[in-house]
Scaffold this motif. Structure first.
Motif, short mmCIF file in Angstrom:
data_model
loop_
_atom_site.label_atom_id
_atom_site.label_comp_id
_atom_site.label_asym_id
_atom_site.label_seq_id
_atom_site.Cartn_x
_atom_site.Cartn_y
_atom_site.Cartn_z
N GLU A 104 3.03 2.01 -3.45
CA GLU A 104 2.32 2.67 -4.55
C GLU A 104 2.16 4.16 -4.29
OE1 GLU A 104 -1.16 -0.08 -4.84
OE2 GLU A 104 -0.51 -0.19 -6.93
N ARG A 105 2.00 4.54 -3.04
CA ARG A 105 1.82 5.95 -2.69
C ARG A 105 3.13 6.73 -2.75
NH1 ARG A 105 0.52 5.91 2.97
NH2 ARG A 105 2.72 6.38 3.32
N ASP A 106 4.22 6.11 -2.30
CA ASP A 106 5.46 6.85 -2.05
C ASP A 106 6.62 6.48 -2.98
OD1 ASP A 106 4.24 8.15 0.03
OD2 ASP A 106 5.03 6.83 1.58
N ARG A 107 6.40 5.69 -4.01
CA ARG A 107 7.52 5.15 -4.78
C ARG A 107 8.39 6.22 -5.43
NH1 ARG A 107 5.14 1.40 -9.40
NH2 ARG A 107 7.34 1.28 -9.96
N ARG A 157 8.69 9.42 -4.06
CA ARG A 157 8.89 10.47 -3.05
C ARG A 157 10.36 10.55 -2.62
NH1 ARG A 157 6.26 10.15 3.03
NH2 ARG A 157 7.44 11.87 3.95
N ASP A 179 0.83 -1.20 0.00
CA ASP A 179 0.00 0.00 0.00
C ASP A 179 0.87 1.26 0.00
OD1 ASP A 179 -2.19 -1.66 0.12
OD2 ASP A 179 -2.37 -1.53 2.30
N ARG A 180 1.88 1.26 0.83
CA ARG A 180 2.72 2.45 0.93
C ARG A 180 3.59 2.63 -0.30
NH1 ARG A 180 7.65 3.97 2.32
NH2 ARG A 180 8.36 1.87 2.76
#
Length: 361
Positions: free
Chosen positions: A136-139, A141, A133-134
């Motif tokens: 996909e959000r932060d790849r 960042r 989950d994380r």
């Protein structure tokens, strides 16, 4: 699948056949591809399985680049120990000496504690949400190293420094900052100047915020909500000095030989690198203790190797060598697995393949 025809098409060696079977099995339990490079008796061969990319028939390139993850720590430790040999760093001085104010407990934690994972520092990576989950959000960042350390610094130590072992990526992020504080240059600049350029590691990269793997490479995947997601492109700054690097099996082999044969460290510093915590403190696969970013490994048949392993989204890797440098193995596995499923069947299959590779030595 057969033994890599680019290397040894006519071999009937039962040990190599067994290695091929073990590498093939990885593809059935969570790997997209794999390559194992073995050097023994002056000969080098590679066994591989799987594909470069889902949806295409091309095999994993034996000269391809991959994310080496925690093997980055061996490079960082080597730089720190070079600085020790130059009288610029003392292993038993507290972190506060070099990075005043970074850690509220910096007066208790020594440089050696950081290198050996005996600091008690909380592993900042444990503070994040579920990997899929994380990711996909932060790849893409950017993560600032000081901010990552602050996650650990805001928590109490997990134990009294030096009293036990607990693997924490935060230790090596602090060490990256320490290198900058001592030399005035980033850990990436120091690794390039002290290791990559002198050894001619032309395929070894510290990407910083660059999400791409340059040149030929196999693609890595992660199972997210039951689907295979290509995770090859990612900003590795969250790993930074604990695991950002990219390399090839050939470059890692050159580095490993240089390290164990004394081309990178003075004898006194290499002895420090090999000084381990008690083996019973360490529960990492095949481990027999842990030194300063370098660990003794024992194979199923009792062969003693020194090296390290690592994992990052999409990629898992391993290096190991006898201390005379004559027998070596390096491996890269491109993943297609839910990170929560890495232990168990998949981890057992990886250990079986590493043992099969070691049996060829």
């Amino acid at each position: 699948m057969s033994i890599d025809t680019a290397v040894k098409p006519e071999t009937k060696d039962p040990k190599r056949v067994k290695l091929q079977e073990a590498v093939d099995k990885l593809i059935t339990v969570g790997a997209a591809g794999a390559q194992f490079r073995v050097t023994t008796g002056g000969e080098t061969f590679t066994v591989r399985a799987g594909v470069r990319e889902f949806g295409r028939d091309e095999p994993v390139p034996t000269d391809g680049k991959f994310r080496i993850a925690c093997i980055t720590k061996v490079f960082v430790s080597t730089v720190i120990l070079q600085l020790v040999g130059e009288g610029k760093v003392d292993l038993d001085k507290p972190v506060e000496t070099y990075l005043p104010g970074l850690l509220p407990h910096g007066g208790q934690v020594t440089v050696r504690n950081l290198l050996q994972h005996t600091s008690g520092l909380y592993n900042h990576a444990d503070a994040f949400q579920r990997p899929g989950d994380r990711f996909e959000r932060d790849r893409h960042r950017h993560f600032d190293a000081t901010s990552l350390v602050k996650i650990a610094a805001d928590r109490p130590l997990n134990f009294t420094p030096g009293s036990t072992f607990e693997y924490s990526n935060t230790n090596y992020i602090v060490l990256g900052l320490l290198i900058k504080a001592v030399t005035g240059r980033s850990y990436a600049e120091e690794i390039r100047a002290r290791i990559i350029e002198p050894l001619g590691l032309t395929n070894t990269v510290l990407p910083g915020d660059d999400p791409h793997i340059p040149g030929s490479h196999a693609r890595g995947y992660m199972k997210i909500k039951g689907k295979s997601v290509d995770v090859t492109e990612m900003n590795p700054s969250e790993a930074c000095s604990a695991g950002e690097m990219i390399s090839t099996n050939e470059d890692l082999d050159t580095f490993l030989v240089a390290l164990v044969t004394g081309k990178l460290l003075k004898p006194e510093q290499f002895e420090q690198m090999k000084t381990t915590v008690p083996p019973e403190w360490v529960t990492l696969p095949m481990s027999n203790g842990y030194g300063l970013g370098f660990m003794p490994l024992v194979t199923a048949r009792g062969l003693s190797l020194w090296g390290h392993g690592g994992g990052i989204p999409g990629y898992a890797t391993f290096i190991g060598a006898t201390l005379d440098g004559s027998q070596r193995l390096e491996s890269s596995i491109t993943l297609d697995i839910d990170p929560d499923d890495f232990s168990g069947v998949f981890e057992d299959a990886v250990v079986d393949a590493l043992n099969a590779a070691a049996d060829c030595l």
